[in-house]
Design a protein around this motif. Structure first.
Motif, PDB file in Angstrom:
ATOM      1  N   LEU A  40       0.962  -1.220   0.035  1.00 34.43           N
ATOM      2  CA  LEU A  40      -0.038   0.046   0.333  1.00 34.43           C
ATOM      3  C   LEU A  40       1.027   1.348  -0.026  1.00 34.43           C
ATOM      4  O   LEU A  40       1.954   1.452   0.610  1.00 34.43           O
ATOM      5  N   LEU A  41       0.243   2.234  -0.625  1.00 35.12           N
ATOM      6  CA  LEU A  41       0.949   3.497  -0.624  1.00 35.12           C
ATOM      7  C   LEU A  41       1.221   4.022   1.002  1.00 35.12           C
ATOM      8  O   LEU A  41       0.227   3.682   1.754  1.00 35.12           O
ATOM      9  N   ASP A  42       2.129   4.630   1.147  1.00 38.03           N
ATOM     10  CA  ASP A  42       2.166   5.293   2.517  1.00 38.03           C
ATOM     11  C   ASP A  42       0.979   6.681   2.284  1.00 38.03           C
ATOM     12  O   ASP A  42       1.172   7.241   1.333  1.00 38.03           O
ATOM     13  N   PRO A  43       0.061   6.684   3.400  1.00 39.09           N
ATOM     14  CA  PRO A  43      -0.812   7.820   3.278  1.00 39.09           C
ATOM     15  C   PRO A  43      -0.046   9.190   3.151  1.00 39.09           C
ATOM     16  O   PRO A  43      -0.647  10.100   2.801  1.00 39.09           O
ATOM     17  N   LYS A  44       1.317   9.437   3.380  1.00 43.32           N
ATOM     18  CA  LYS A  44       2.036  10.719   3.222  1.00 43.32           C
ATOM     19  C   LYS A  44       2.619  10.909   1.964  1.00 43.32           C
ATOM     20  O   LYS A  44       3.426  11.699   1.696  1.00 43.32           O
ATOM     21  N   LEU A  45       2.531   9.629   1.256  1.00 44.46           N
ATOM     22  CA  LEU A  45       3.219   9.476   0.030  1.00 44.46           C
ATOM     23  C   LEU A  45       4.860   9.794   0.174  1.00 44.46           C
ATOM     24  O   LEU A  45       5.513  10.288  -0.851  1.00 44.46           O
ATOM     25  N   ASP A  46       5.176   9.194   1.165  1.00 40.06           N
ATOM     26  CA  ASP A  46       6.918   9.285   1.703  1.00 40.06           C
ATOM     27  C   ASP A  46       7.558   8.431   0.884  1.00 40.06           C
ATOM     28  O   ASP A  46       7.256   6.997   1.379  1.00 40.06           O
TER      29      ASP A  46
ATOM     30  N   LEU B 170       3.388  14.461  -9.748  1.00 35.59           N
ATOM     31  CA  LEU B 170       3.886  13.879 -11.162  1.00 35.59           C
ATOM     32  C   LEU B 170       2.681  12.550 -11.501  1.00 35.59           C
ATOM     33  O   LEU B 170       2.476  12.311 -12.868  1.00 35.59           O
ATOM     34  N   SER B 171       2.408  11.524 -10.500  1.00 34.08           N
ATOM     35  CA  SER B 171       1.677  10.652 -10.619  1.00 34.08           C
ATOM     36  C   SER B 171       0.317  10.558 -10.481  1.00 34.08           C
ATOM     37  O   SER B 171      -0.605   9.762 -10.945  1.00 34.08           O
ATOM     38  N   GLY B 172      -0.163  11.615  -9.729  1.00 35.87           N
ATOM     39  CA  GLY B 172      -1.658  11.799  -9.326  1.00 35.87           C
ATOM     40  C   GLY B 172      -1.918  11.170  -8.268  1.00 35.87           C
ATOM     41  O   GLY B 172      -2.992  11.017  -7.753  1.00 35.87           O
ATOM     42  N   ASP B 173      -0.964  10.187  -7.575  1.00 32.45           N
ATOM     43  CA  ASP B 173      -1.219   9.463  -6.403  1.00 32.45           C
ATOM     44  C   ASP B 173      -1.673  10.450  -5.335  1.00 32.45           C
ATOM     45  O   ASP B 173      -1.485  11.637  -5.149  1.00 32.45           O
ATOM     46  N   ILE B 174      -2.851  10.246  -4.426  1.00 32.06           N
ATOM     47  CA  ILE B 174      -3.409  11.118  -3.431  1.00 32.06           C
ATOM     48  C   ILE B 174      -3.301  10.164  -2.016  1.00 32.06           C
ATOM     49  O   ILE B 174      -3.521   8.896  -2.189  1.00 32.06           O
TER      50      ILE B 174
ATOM     51  N   ASP C 241      -3.755   5.027  -5.389  1.00 31.71           N
ATOM     52  CA  ASP C 241      -2.590   4.681  -6.309  1.00 31.71           C
ATOM     53  C   ASP C 241      -2.890   4.565  -7.667  1.00 31.71           C
ATOM     54  O   ASP C 241      -3.485   3.785  -8.301  1.00 31.71           O
ATOM     55  N   SER C 242      -2.354   5.747  -8.498  1.00 35.07           N
ATOM     56  CA  SER C 242      -2.494   5.730  -9.859  1.00 35.07           C
ATOM     57  C   SER C 242      -1.939   4.508 -10.554  1.00 35.07           C
ATOM     58  O   SER C 242      -2.255   4.540 -12.009  1.00 35.07           O
ATOM     59  N   SER C 243      -1.035   3.853  -9.843  1.00 36.45           N
ATOM     60  CA  SER C 243      -0.533   2.750 -10.586  1.00 36.45           C
ATOM     61  C   SER C 243      -1.080   1.340 -10.861  1.00 36.45           C
ATOM     62  O   SER C 243      -1.030   0.540 -11.514  1.00 36.45           O
TER      63      SER C 243
END
Lengths: 116, 371
Positions: free
Chosen positions: B108-114, B316-320, B347-349
């Motif tokens: 999973l993505l980190d909610p802070k997108l770190d 760049l990716s649109g991830d939120i 996760d845009s990927s």
């Protein structure tokens, strides 16, 4: 007439994130006179501030203002004069900023020139 | 929300309880070393790490991973201006930190997108802060109407010197007997302060994958890095903080796991397996992040609710990523400080029907803090 000397013991052992104010307050006229403090010495993370001028005997206000959650500092007037307000206070004056706040302070009144 | 997410959160709670029972100073999300001299118990994720003096250690356990951290820092330079009424300070702080993952994996993505969130990393930061202090409240008439109520409280509590209101400034008398009122009027007592921080980090992560056809396992160690600039504003209300941050990251992403087989499949049970089929691919991020922290005290200044919503977007990716921890502070000496953390990522990927995740974690002992 003598200078007021204040020993400051900050938890951080640095001269950052705390302030000490020495002032005269006239309740009737609400006059406020802030007395300039200068750093007199610094040893092992403890700091001694001294009023720039010798001050006449009387009642003076003393404020310790500490900034940042968890930060803490204590101050003691070197001569340990009587504390006229708050009535039950004893030296040192300690301020520790609770985690839920970003800054905190305390204000006492002392009888400069009297024996502690 | 997926049921498995809730189940996962529940298992985290059990882990947290077992940790607390073995260590009185334990914190469901952070175990602090005894040498922590500057920071109080941090809120989850330790995001406001611009406050750095001394040495501290911690172990953060979240619903998806565990991480050990150590950091040290100090004052680089400091200036004081102790003029009569208004005093000012500004200082540069340095900090070095190490983070090591100690368990748990997640895709999973980190909610802070770190980008360094799940990596062994070394970080360094330089922070400038500006403080000021004044005595302006001593002459402020806004405290006067509260003096009778303060005197009443003083008398009810049978304190001595309740007539001191005539000798000391109203703000001082109100602070001593009606601390909640004093906090509400704190904008007339305190000045706001600021911090600007530059932070850089380098992380290392090992990726395992299996080449299809050859059916051989490979390991690839990749180095990631991030550079960030952040500004933090602490208003004079003493109960809130704003943080804005921009972070550039260069990292690597593992491919999606799939079924990998030999070139010739005789027996699928031995010639095929679930694995990552290719080497990691590089990824750049440019994350804009905003965070707000606020403590709402209830009947007393020691009791209340803290919130720290964070919103992050990768331009760049649109991830939120969205994160909302809510803390309940029962009192100054309460051993129980429960809270809930809600996280959302897009996760845009990932394919459109699988790109969103919601996580919920409960914690039973942690603190809300502005650090």
């Amino acid at each position: 007439m003598q200078r007021v000397e204040i020993l400051v013991e900050p938890k951080s052992e640095s001269h950052v994130g705390w302030f000490v104010h020495l002032f005269t307050w006239n309740a009737e006229r609400r006059d406020l006179i802030a007395h300039r403090l200068k750093l007199k010495s610094q040893t092992g993370g403890k700091f001694t501030l001294a009023s720039e001028a010798s001050l006449p005997e009387g009642t003076y206000g003393l404020r310790l203002h500490v900034i940042e959650s968890g930060n803490k500092a204590s101050i003691t007037v070197v001569t340990k004069p009587p504390i006229s307000y708050p009535p039950t206070a004893v030296w040192p004056m300690t301020v520790e900023v609770p985690a839920q706040f970003t800054q905190d302070s305390d204000t006492w009144f002392i009888e400069h020139g009297e024996e502690g | 929300m997926k049921f498995s997410d809730i189940l996962h959160a529940g298992s985290f709670l059990v882990i947290a309880v077992s940790i607390i029972s073995s260590n009185q100073v334990a914190n469901a999300q952070t175990l602090r070393g005894s040498d922590a001299v500057e920071e109080g118990p941090p809120a989850p994720s330790d995001r406001f790490d611009t406050i750095t003096r001394g040495f501290s250690t911690s172990i953060d356990i979240s619903e998806k991973e565990a991480k050990a951290s150590a950091s040290m820092g100090g004052v680089l330079t400091a200036n004081q201006d102790m003029t009569r009424g208004d005093q000012k300070q500004d200082a540069f702080f340095w900090k070095l930190g190490v983070d090591v993952p100690i368990g748990g994996t997640t895709d999973l993505l980190d909610p802070k997108l770190d980008v360094l969130d799940t990596q062994a990393s070394v970080t360094g930061s330089l922070t400038w802060k500006s403080y000021s202090s004044s005595l302006s409240d001593l002459s402020d008439r806004r405290f006067d109407p509260y003096v009778p109520a303060a005197m009443k409280v003083c008398q009810e509590q049978k304190k001595s010197d309740c007539d001191a209101y005539s000798r000391v400034p109203s703000s001082v008398f109100v602070q001593d007997h009606l601390p909640e009122v004093h906090r509400h009027l704190s904008s007339s007592v305190y000045d706001p302060f600021y911090a600007v921080s530059l932070k850089g980090g380098v992380g290392v992560k090992e990726f395992d994958y299996t080449l299809p056809g050859a059916f051989t396992d490979r390991e690839d160690t990749k180095v990631s890095y991030s550079l960030a600039i952040a500004g933090v504003y602490y208003p004079s209300d003493t109960v809130s903080a704003w943080k804005l941050e921009a972070e550039y990251g260069s990292t690597y992403e593992a491919a999606e796991e799939g079924i990998v087989c030999r070139t010739v499949v005789a027996d699928p049970t031995t010639d095929c397996k679930s694995a990552i089929p290719s080497a990691p691919t590089s990824k750049e991020t440019l994350v804009a992040r905003a965070e707000y922290r606020r403590f709402f005290f209830l009947s007393h200044v020691d009791k209340g609710i803290g919130v720290a919503p964070t919103a992050s977007i990768d331009l760049l990716s649109g991830d939120i990523g969205l994160e909302l921890p809510v803390f309940y502070k029962v009192g100054s000496k309460s051993p129980v400080l429960p809270g809930i953390m809600i996280g959302y990522t897009k996760d845009s990927s990932k394919p459109g029907d699988k790109d969103e995740d919601v996580t919920v974690a409960f914690f039973i002992k942690t603190s809300f803090s502005f650090e």
